[in-house]
Design a protein around this motif. Structure first.
Motif, PDB file in Angstrom:
ATOM      1  N   GLY A 167       3.541  -4.106   0.100  1.00  0.00           N
ATOM      2  CA  GLY A 167       3.133  -4.496  -1.244  1.00  0.00           C
ATOM      3  C   GLY A 167       3.625  -5.848  -1.588  1.00  0.00           C
ATOM      4  O   GLY A 167       4.244  -6.474  -0.974  1.00  0.00           O
ATOM      5  N   LEU A 168       3.050  -6.474  -2.840  1.00  0.00           N
ATOM      6  CA  LEU A 168       3.552  -7.495  -3.319  1.00  0.00           C
ATOM      7  C   LEU A 168       4.951  -7.298  -4.465  1.00  0.00           C
ATOM      8  O   LEU A 168       4.653  -6.565  -5.422  1.00  0.00           O
ATOM      9  N   VAL A 169       5.878  -8.071  -4.118  1.00  0.00           N
ATOM     10  CA  VAL A 169       7.177  -7.693  -4.933  1.00  0.00           C
ATOM     11  C   VAL A 169       7.498  -9.080  -5.136  1.00  0.00           C
ATOM     12  O   VAL A 169       7.388 -10.121  -4.507  1.00  0.00           O
ATOM     13  N   GLN A 170       8.628  -9.218  -6.283  1.00  0.00           N
ATOM     14  CA  GLN A 170       9.376 -10.422  -6.312  1.00  0.00           C
ATOM     15  C   GLN A 170      10.643 -10.520  -5.691  1.00  0.00           C
ATOM     16  O   GLN A 170      11.095  -9.530  -5.188  1.00  0.00           O
ATOM     17  N   ALA A 171      11.297 -11.651  -5.576  1.00  0.00           N
ATOM     18  CA  ALA A 171      12.640 -11.736  -4.908  1.00  0.00           C
ATOM     19  C   ALA A 171      13.508 -10.944  -5.429  1.00  0.00           C
ATOM     20  O   ALA A 171      13.482 -10.849  -6.828  1.00  0.00           O
ATOM     21  N   GLY A 172      14.338 -10.080  -4.723  1.00  0.00           N
ATOM     22  CA  GLY A 172      15.253  -9.225  -5.459  1.00  0.00           C
ATOM     23  C   GLY A 172      14.809  -8.072  -5.388  1.00  0.00           C
ATOM     24  O   GLY A 172      15.723  -7.137  -5.789  1.00  0.00           O
ATOM     25  N   ASP A 173      13.687  -7.652  -5.310  1.00  0.00           N
ATOM     26  CA  ASP A 173      13.346  -6.012  -5.661  1.00  0.00           C
ATOM     27  C   ASP A 173      13.537  -5.337  -4.406  1.00  0.00           C
ATOM     28  O   ASP A 173      13.886  -6.018  -3.460  1.00  0.00           O
ATOM     29  N   SER A 174      12.940  -4.269  -4.490  1.00  0.00           N
ATOM     30  CA  SER A 174      12.968  -3.216  -3.365  1.00  0.00           C
ATOM     31  C   SER A 174      11.945  -2.667  -3.048  1.00  0.00           C
ATOM     32  O   SER A 174      10.864  -2.437  -3.917  1.00  0.00           O
ATOM     33  N   LEU A 175      11.777  -2.136  -1.698  1.00  0.00           N
ATOM     34  CA  LEU A 175      10.590  -1.513  -1.172  1.00  0.00           C
ATOM     35  C   LEU A 175      10.903  -0.637  -0.182  1.00  0.00           C
ATOM     36  O   LEU A 175      11.854  -0.788   0.390  1.00  0.00           O
ATOM     37  N   ARG A 176      10.195   0.566  -0.127  1.00  0.00           N
ATOM     38  CA  ARG A 176      10.464   1.440   0.952  1.00  0.00           C
ATOM     39  C   ARG A 176       9.182   1.831   1.719  1.00  0.00           C
ATOM     40  O   ARG A 176       8.279   2.211   1.108  1.00  0.00           O
ATOM     41  N   LEU A 177       9.278   1.456   2.821  1.00  0.00           N
ATOM     42  CA  LEU A 177       8.260   1.826   3.925  1.00  0.00           C
ATOM     43  C   LEU A 177       8.318   3.197   4.655  1.00  0.00           C
ATOM     44  O   LEU A 177       9.390   3.555   4.784  1.00  0.00           O
ATOM     45  N   SER A 178       7.335   3.700   4.881  1.00  0.00           N
ATOM     46  CA  SER A 178       7.162   5.073   5.484  1.00  0.00           C
ATOM     47  C   SER A 178       6.541   4.881   6.925  1.00  0.00           C
ATOM     48  O   SER A 178       5.344   4.253   6.870  1.00  0.00           O
ATOM     49  N   CYS A 179       6.767   5.535   7.647  1.00  0.00           N
ATOM     50  CA  CYS A 179       5.968   5.655   8.815  1.00  0.00           C
ATOM     51  C   CYS A 179       5.812   7.310   9.540  1.00  0.00           C
ATOM     52  O   CYS A 179       6.831   7.693   9.796  1.00  0.00           O
ATOM     53  N   ALA A 180       4.560   7.703   9.327  1.00  0.00           N
ATOM     54  CA  ALA A 180       4.416   9.073   9.825  1.00  0.00           C
ATOM     55  C   ALA A 180       3.652   9.177  11.341  1.00  0.00           C
ATOM     56  O   ALA A 180       2.840   8.343  11.526  1.00  0.00           O
ATOM     57  N   ALA A 181       4.414   9.904  12.069  1.00  0.00           N
ATOM     58  CA  ALA A 181       4.143  10.179  13.451  1.00  0.00           C
ATOM     59  C   ALA A 181       3.461  11.372  13.828  1.00  0.00           C
ATOM     60  O   ALA A 181       3.691  12.314  13.189  1.00  0.00           O
ATOM     61  N   SER A 182       2.342  11.237  14.850  1.00  0.00           N
ATOM     62  CA  SER A 182       1.562  12.513  14.957  1.00  0.00           C
ATOM     63  C   SER A 182       2.160  13.355  16.047  1.00  0.00           C
ATOM     64  O   SER A 182       1.699  14.447  16.283  1.00  0.00           O
ATOM     65  N   ASP A 183       3.515  12.940  16.746  1.00  0.00           N
ATOM     66  CA  ASP A 183       4.001  13.697  17.386  1.00  0.00           C
ATOM     67  C   ASP A 183       5.795  13.587  17.668  1.00  0.00           C
ATOM     68  O   ASP A 183       6.281  12.460  17.106  1.00  0.00           O
ATOM     69  N   THR A 184       6.420  14.306  17.942  1.00  0.00           N
ATOM     70  CA  THR A 184       7.790  14.202  18.119  1.00  0.00           C
ATOM     71  C   THR A 184       8.474  13.756  19.553  1.00  0.00           C
ATOM     72  O   THR A 184       7.492  13.493  20.497  1.00  0.00           O
ATOM     73  N   GLY A 185       9.776  13.430  19.440  1.00  0.00           N
ATOM     74  CA  GLY A 185      10.228  13.333  20.888  1.00  0.00           C
ATOM     75  C   GLY A 185      10.420  11.819  21.024  1.00  0.00           C
ATOM     76  O   GLY A 185      10.644  11.316  22.130  1.00  0.00           O
ATOM     77  N   TYR A 186      10.071  10.959  20.045  1.00  0.00           N
ATOM     78  CA  TYR A 186      10.217   9.527  20.376  1.00  0.00           C
ATOM     79  C   TYR A 186      11.522   9.019  19.349  1.00  0.00           C
ATOM     80  O   TYR A 186      11.531   9.211  18.362  1.00  0.00           O
TER      81      TYR A 186
END
Length: 121
Positions: free
Chosen positions: A10-29
């Motif tokens: 997303g769009l944030v200002q300097a000094g802010d925080s963000l949390r990205l997520s990544c969901a995988a369809s399989d395990t073992g990586y």
């Protein structure tokens, strides 16, 4: 074929925080994050081994970003704090069957579509 789906940009200002997520369809990586800004080469951000025992960071992420994983959800996260305009980029999730070191070397077996992060000054 492993599907990787990112979210949280997303769009944030300097000094802010963000949390990205990544969901995988399989395990073992091993999984991790890369980023690419317009006109720049792709840059390694962070990686985490399959069992979460080995974590690696690129120079730009050290001290500000934290990668973590939830094996029960096949999901990894990238907590980004103290964001700077230089952090503006498309952030891609990636997976490697060959371990987190391979991701740090810039190699992966699968990657997601990316999520855009824009940091305004």
């Amino acid at each position: 074929q492993v599907q990787l789906v990112e979210s949280g940009g997303g769009l944030v200002q300097a000094g802010d925080s963000l949390r990205l997520s990544c969901a995988a369809s399989d395990t073992g990586y091993a999984m991790g994050w890369f980023r690419q800004a317009p006109g720049k080469e792709r840059e390694f951000v962070a990686s985490i081994s399959r069992l979460g025992r080995t974590i690696r960071y690129g120079d730009s992420a050290k001290g500000r970003f934290t990668i973590s994983g939830d094996n029960a959800k096949n999901t990894i996260y990238l907590q980004m704090n103290s964001l700077k305009p230089d952090d503006t980029a498309d952030y891609y999730c990636a997976a490697s069957k060959g371990g987190s070191g391979r991701l740090q070397a810039g190699e992966c077996d699968y990657r997601g579509q990316g999520t855009q992060v824009t940091v305004s000054s």
